[in-house]
Design a protein around this motif. Structure first.
Motif, PDB file in Angstrom:
ATOM      1  N   GLU A 158       0.175   0.436 -11.005  1.00  0.00           N
ATOM      2  CA  GLU A 158       1.131   1.287 -11.713  1.00  0.00           C
ATOM      3  C   GLU A 158       0.488   2.221 -12.722  1.00  0.00           C
ATOM      4  OE1 GLU A 158       3.862  -1.328 -13.656  1.00  0.00           O
ATOM      5  OE2 GLU A 158       2.479  -1.804 -15.286  1.00  0.00           O
ATOM      6  N   SER A 159      -0.818   2.117 -12.967  1.00  0.00           N
ATOM      7  CA  SER A 159      -1.479   3.046 -13.877  1.00  0.00           C
ATOM      8  C   SER A 159      -1.350   4.464 -13.343  1.00  0.00           C
ATOM      9  CB  SER A 159      -2.955   2.683 -14.041  1.00  0.00           C
ATOM     10  OG  SER A 159      -3.095   1.437 -14.676  1.00  0.00           O
ATOM     11  N   THR A 160      -1.284   5.418 -14.257  1.00  0.00           N
ATOM     12  CA  THR A 160      -1.033   6.796 -13.838  1.00  0.00           C
ATOM     13  C   THR A 160      -2.157   7.352 -12.979  1.00  0.00           C
ATOM     14  OG1 THR A 160      -1.968   7.585 -15.925  1.00  0.00           O
ATOM     15  CG2 THR A 160       0.423   7.282 -15.824  1.00  0.00           C
ATOM     16  N   GLU A 161      -3.378   6.915 -13.233  1.00  0.00           N
ATOM     17  CA  GLU A 161      -4.503   7.350 -12.417  1.00  0.00           C
ATOM     18  C   GLU A 161      -4.808   6.289 -11.362  1.00  0.00           C
ATOM     19  OE1 GLU A 161      -6.068  10.257 -12.559  1.00  0.00           O
ATOM     20  OE2 GLU A 161      -4.827  10.953 -14.217  1.00  0.00           O
ATOM     21  N   MET A 162      -5.315   6.731 -10.247  1.00  0.00           N
ATOM     22  CA  MET A 162      -5.729   5.806  -9.199  1.00  0.00           C
ATOM     23  C   MET A 162      -7.183   6.104  -8.863  1.00  0.00           C
ATOM     24  SD  MET A 162      -4.005   5.100  -5.465  1.00  0.00           S
ATOM     25  CE  MET A 162      -4.125   3.470  -4.711  1.00  0.00           C
ATOM     26  N   GLY A 163      -8.062   5.291  -9.449  1.00  0.00           N
ATOM     27  CA  GLY A 163      -9.482   5.504  -9.207  1.00  0.00           C
ATOM     28  C   GLY A 163     -10.097   6.590 -10.055  1.00  0.00           C
ATOM     29  N   GLY A 164      -9.464   6.975 -11.136  1.00  0.00           N
ATOM     30  CA  GLY A 164      -9.990   8.043 -11.972  1.00  0.00           C
ATOM     31  C   GLY A 164     -11.124   7.573 -12.864  1.00  0.00           C
ATOM     32  N   VAL A 165     -11.818   8.531 -13.451  1.00  0.00           N
ATOM     33  CA  VAL A 165     -12.906   8.236 -14.367  1.00  0.00           C
ATOM     34  C   VAL A 165     -12.345   7.510 -15.584  1.00  0.00           C
ATOM     35  CG1 VAL A 165     -14.691   9.226 -15.847  1.00  0.00           C
ATOM     36  CG2 VAL A 165     -14.231  10.234 -13.592  1.00  0.00           C
TER      37      VAL A 165
ATOM     38  N   TYR B  52      -2.595  -0.577   0.758  1.00  0.00           N
ATOM     39  CA  TYR B  52      -2.786   0.024  -0.563  1.00  0.00           C
ATOM     40  C   TYR B  52      -4.162   0.685  -0.661  1.00  0.00           C
ATOM     41  CZ  TYR B  52      -2.437   0.543  -5.642  1.00  0.00           C
ATOM     42  OH  TYR B  52      -2.374   1.055  -6.916  1.00  0.00           O
ATOM     43  N   THR B  53      -5.145   0.113  -0.012  1.00  0.00           N
ATOM     44  CA  THR B  53      -6.466   0.749   0.041  1.00  0.00           C
ATOM     45  C   THR B  53      -6.376   2.073   0.791  1.00  0.00           C
ATOM     46  OG1 THR B  53      -7.577  -1.399  -0.072  1.00  0.00           O
ATOM     47  CG2 THR B  53      -8.859   0.446   0.768  1.00  0.00           C
ATOM     48  N   LEU B  54      -5.535   2.132   1.823  1.00  0.00           N
ATOM     49  CA  LEU B  54      -5.310   3.398   2.529  1.00  0.00           C
ATOM     50  C   LEU B  54      -4.649   4.426   1.617  1.00  0.00           C
ATOM     51  CD1 LEU B  54      -4.103   2.110   6.019  1.00  0.00           C
ATOM     52  CD2 LEU B  54      -6.356   3.023   5.432  1.00  0.00           C
ATOM     53  N   MET B  55      -3.786   3.965   0.690  1.00  0.00           N
ATOM     54  CA  MET B  55      -3.192   4.885  -0.281  1.00  0.00           C
ATOM     55  C   MET B  55      -4.279   5.481  -1.169  1.00  0.00           C
ATOM     56  SD  MET B  55      -0.354   6.234  -1.646  1.00  0.00           S
ATOM     57  CE  MET B  55      -1.324   7.738  -1.793  1.00  0.00           C
ATOM     58  N   TYR B  56      -5.231   4.669  -1.569  1.00  0.00           N
ATOM     59  CA  TYR B  56      -6.357   5.180  -2.370  1.00  0.00           C
ATOM     60  C   TYR B  56      -7.142   6.220  -1.567  1.00  0.00           C
ATOM     61  CZ  TYR B  56     -11.066   5.258  -4.343  1.00  0.00           C
ATOM     62  OH  TYR B  56     -12.279   5.664  -4.840  1.00  0.00           O
ATOM     63  N   GLU B  57      -7.369   5.937  -0.288  1.00  0.00           N
ATOM     64  CA  GLU B  57      -8.084   6.889   0.555  1.00  0.00           C
ATOM     65  C   GLU B  57      -7.288   8.188   0.690  1.00  0.00           C
ATOM     66  OE1 GLU B  57     -10.059   7.226   5.044  1.00  0.00           O
ATOM     67  OE2 GLU B  57      -8.972   5.410   4.447  1.00  0.00           O
ATOM     68  N   ALA B  58      -5.972   8.069   0.857  1.00  0.00           N
ATOM     69  CA  ALA B  58      -5.131   9.261   0.955  1.00  0.00           C
ATOM     70  C   ALA B  58      -5.184  10.076  -0.326  1.00  0.00           C
ATOM     71  CB  ALA B  58      -3.686   8.857   1.262  1.00  0.00           C
TER      72      ALA B  58
END
Length: 866
Positions: free
Chosen positions: A759-766, A619-625
């Motif tokens: 499941e939040s619409t943003e992933m790592g957003g402000v 899942y961390t790789l998904m964030y990186e992607a």
């Protein structure tokens, strides 16, 4: 800067000229004028040698070249007198090129004629563009090395429905990857191959070297020494791309020549720059990384219930159960079979899935039964009336997803359907679009002068799809927009789910184009239960990582044909490391859920047990992607670009930067021939003493091949966050975390962990609720015979509430100096005597009994005396 350069040719220019002679080329253009300012150049080209083959030539062309960023160069060639079709900006947002006239006006000039050639470059960029005359050609080169990346021949063909350009490649120095979607024996492109790009529902996707469901006119070129660059031809028309080893020739049946060059120089940097342009991959929900089961042939709700119970009884993880078209009433989207899938039976089943932390996904096809279409006008047209196709429901109309009203209708139907059955994701199939009917040519579009090698036999463009004389919204022809159909549908489906659920959508699409990764995952289509298909799935998976669609996988154990226990077990062992892991079978095959045979059940428990342990890392790789475009699954050269021996490795792959998977791909195999780049490698299963590859270029090692697992190794220098496995992702997330620290030879390692609610619409957003923690490890000699290995955490961002209660319970160190006379454990500089320690194997050491909050920085220090 812009400067005049000599027009004298170099060796590559001579080579391109010879290629032109071999191709019996005669068409070409001269440069009439060139004007430039800063990072922008514009030129006028005039025809000097016309041909009548494939139609009359366009007499005047405009060229613009611009350094849009330090790492991206844009070169566009189009008709100077007539507007031509281009990929719409609403589907691919990009900078609009400045016209030649506008550039003249900005410089206060009426014209500018340069007798030789011109160059644009800037100090901060490694890319340089040069236009040469006469005859016209252009080159793209790298400042730092002088390497020529793209060098066109003097022959440029530009007709209404036929465009051709050739570029030279340095023989023996370029390794190419990309140009899909095709089933290939190798990941690295092989010379003397033609890549046809035309989205096609091929009846036999197990056949090699044929165009399939998606079109991606992008390739990565890795040169000797490790420098990489990328080249995109942004064009949605059908084309043949001929790779001759020392050259590439594009043969395109429409549009414009719209090239983008990405400087790299690392492979990861190329994908970063490419996805920055086409759009970052959409974040996938956490649950989508679990294991999924589907079958074309689950005929009733009772079938679904039986399968879910079978997985539970066998103690094999099951995240989601899927329905193929069996659930529909007569093959119609957004309907339920009233006998076998009535709402009053299906809805309680789905509710029970949700209460168990499991999901339900259904298939949808891009057509509406003719008799059931609404009284609205947003369908594909031909000769002024709706195109009538034939698919599963019989006669159908096709929604025109370019039309905003079609997207609105689609969203309404999805929302309406979800009120009855709250599905968790949607699977977009048949969206090339596929059609079972036959079409007669209506006009010249249906039979262009140049026939691309469709399906390997130059089949008509109308084969198995809607006719290309079909008209879309705003008078766009299917001839031009065919390859975009699946992308438009995926966008509409993603938007509909986002609006209806206010959660992160999950969309799986068969048909793709550059930018599809912004909306959808992909699977490799209707594969077959064959050993070669098992191996070839790796090549396709790696290619889609480069294409900016990292969530990809193949149907485990094959879709078509009956499998064997051995093949299915080996496929499970590989498929557990696909980013998207789903078993899906055709209704005429024998049942082969993973629990049917004990041998496959053992493989599934072990392989998916490992996958679910790795979920925090994956899942961390998904964030990186999502933030950089980095593929989740990568070829070895992404981590070892200077090792030329990795360039041809395609029977192994990396999960992230350091988890090396070496699967069994042949029947009866008891060993695997695996390549290990230089460094330390540890077994992920037993933490055994490292295999150390001290040579500069790595070495091949024969590994034992247990019947129930693939060989998986971790490169020294990596820290993996892990959790205990569970039967669902939600269950696995409830446990404490563990760190697996694999030390490099210098005693260092690093890694990171991304957390959010999944499941939040943003992933790592402000402003979003998420936590990112980076881990590092160093080893130092404190005094003679005393070594300290220290793992530290750095909290980069911490707004996800559970990160305060989520804890790291244990740490395993691999590669410590051994044997040790004694050791002392410190946590945040305080000696911890209660922590449990255990020497697992030679050089591996675990510390458990910890309770370190993820959201708070900490330091774990192991002091060992020798």
């Amino acid at each position: 800067m812009m400067a005049i350069v000599s027009s004298s040719g170099d060796l590559l220019a001579l080579l391109t000229f010879l290629i032109c002679l071999l191709h019996h080329c005669s068409a070409g253009y001269d440069v009439e004028s060139v004007v430039g300012s800063g990072n922008l150049l514009s030129a006028s080209l005039k025809l000097v040698n016309g041909t009548t083959t494939f139609g009359p030539d366009v007499k005047r062309l405009d060229l613009t070249a611009s350094l849009e960023t330090d790492n991206r160069l844009h070169v566009r060639i189009t008709d100077a007198d007539h507007t031509r079709w281009e990929v719409p900006e609403d589907i691919m947002p990009r900078s609009t090129s400045v016209s030649k006239d506008a550039l003249f006006q900005s410089l206060g000039m009426d014209n500018a004629t340069l007798p030789s050639s011109a160059t644009i470059s800037r100090v901060s960029s490694d890319l340089k563009f040069s236009i040469h005359s006469n005859p016209f050609r252009f080159t793209v080169s790298r400042h730092s090395t002088g390497d020529i990346l793209f060098d066109t021949s003097a022959t440029l063909v530009f007709k209404d429905r036929y465009l051709e350009v050739t570029t030279a490649l340095p023989a023996g120095r370029a390794s190419l990857y990309g140009l899909g979607e095709h089933t290939k024996r190798t990941f690295r492109l092989q010379p003397n191959d033609t890549f046809t790009l035309w989205n096609e529902d091929l009846e036999r996707s197990d056949l090699l070297d044929l165009n399939l469901y998606g079109s991606h006119p992008f390739y990565m070129d890795v040169r000797s020494g490790g420098n990489a660059h990328g080249v995109l031809l942004l064009n949605s028309n059908g084309m043949d791309i001929v790779y001759g080893g020392s050259y590439i020739t594009y043969k395109v049946i429409g549009g414009v020549l719209d090239f983008y060059f990405f400087a790299g120089p690392s492979p990861l940097a190329v994908v970063d720059q490419y996805t920055q342009f086409i759009g970052r991959p959409a974040p996938m929900p956490y649950w989508s990384f679990g294991f999924h089961q589907c079958r074309y042939g689950y005929k009733t709700v009772a079938d679904l219930e039986e399968v879910v119970a079978g997985y539970t009884k066998a103690k094999i993880p099951l995240e989601g159960i899927w329905s193929d078209i069996d659930y529909m009433d007569g093959g119609q989207d957004f309907t339920l079979d009233p006998i076998n899938f009535p709402a009053n039976r299906l809805r309680p089943f789905v509710d029970r899935l949700h209460s168990n932390g499991q999901k339900y996904v259904v298939i949808i096809d891009p057509e509406i039964k003719r008799q059931a279409t609404p009284n609205e006008d947003f369908f594909l047209k031909r000769n002024g009336t709706n195109v009538v196709g034939r698919v599963w429901p019989g006669e159908v109309y096709f929604p025109d997803f370019i039309n905003p009203r079609a997207a609105e209708y689609w969203a309404h139907k999805i929302s309406e359907f979800r009120r009855t059955i709250p599905v968790d994701g949607l699977w977009c199939d048949m969206n090339e679009p596929s059609n079972f009917g036959a079409w007669q040519p209506l006009n010249a579009l249906d039979d262009p002068p140049y026939h691309i090698n469709n399906s390997g036999t130059h089949r008509p463009l109308n084969n198995q799809t809607v006719p290309v004389s079909t008209v879309h919204y705003n008078n766009v022809s299917e001839y031009d927009a065919h390859n975009l159909f699946g992308l438009y549908e995926a966008r509409a489906t993603h938007a509909a789910l986002l609006k209806d659920t206010a959660r992160r959508p999950f969309v799986l699409s068969r048909s793709t184009f550059p930018g599809a990764g912004r909306y959808a995952a992909h699977w490799t289509g209707d594969n077959s239960a064959r050993w070669d298909e098992l191996a070839n799935s790796i090549n396709t998976m790696l290619s889609f990582g480069i294409f900016g669609i990292p969530m990809v996988g193949a149907d485990l154990c094959g879709f078509r044909g009956n499998t064997t226990q051995e093949l299915c077990s080996r496929w499970i062992q590989l498929g557990a490391f696909y980013p998207f892991a789903r078993a899906h079978t055709e209704r005429t095959t024998e049942r082969r859920e993973l629990y049917v045979w004990e041998s496959t059940a053992r493989s599934a428990r072990k392989a998916f047990g490992t996958r679910y342990r790795l979920l925090p890392y994956i899942y961390t790789l998904m964030y990186e992607a999502h933030t950089t475009g980095a593929p989740i699954v990568r070829p070895l050269f992404f981590s070892y670009p200077q090792d030329a021996d990795t360039y041809g490795v395609d029977k192994q792959f990396l999960l992230g930067r350091g988890v090396l998977v070496s699967p069994v791909l042949q029947p009866g195999a008891t060993t695997v021939d695996a390549y290990f780049p230089a460094g330390r490698w540890f077994s992920l299963y037993d933490h055994s003493y490292p295999l150390t590859v001290a040579t500069r270029t790595g070495k091949r090692v024969t590994l034992q091949a247990p019947v129930d697992s693939a060989s998986v190794h971790l490169a020294g220098g990596n820290i993996l966050p892990l959790q205990q496995p569970g039967l669902t992702t939600s269950a696995a997330r409830q446990g404490e975390f563990h760190l697996l620290v694999a030390l490099a030879e210098n005693g260092t390692a690093s890694g990171e962990l991304f957390l959010d609610d999944g499941e939040s619409t943003e992933m790592g957003g402000v402003g979003g609720n998420w936590t990112l923690v980076r881990f590092s490890c160093d080893t130092a000699m404190e005094s003679k015979g005393i070594f300290a290995t220290t793992v530290s955490s750095h909290v980069v961002h911490n707004s996800y509430t559970p990160s305060g209660t989520s804890v790291i319970g244990s740490v395993v160190f691999m590669g410590l100096q051994s044997p040790a006379k004694g050791f002392t454990i410190y946590v945040n500089n305080v000696e911890v005597k209660a922590a449990r320690t255990k020497s697992l194997t030679s050089g591996a050491f675990s510390v458990s009994g910890l309770s370190l909050a993820i959201g708070k920085e900490f330091q774990i220090k192991v002091v060992m005396s020798h």
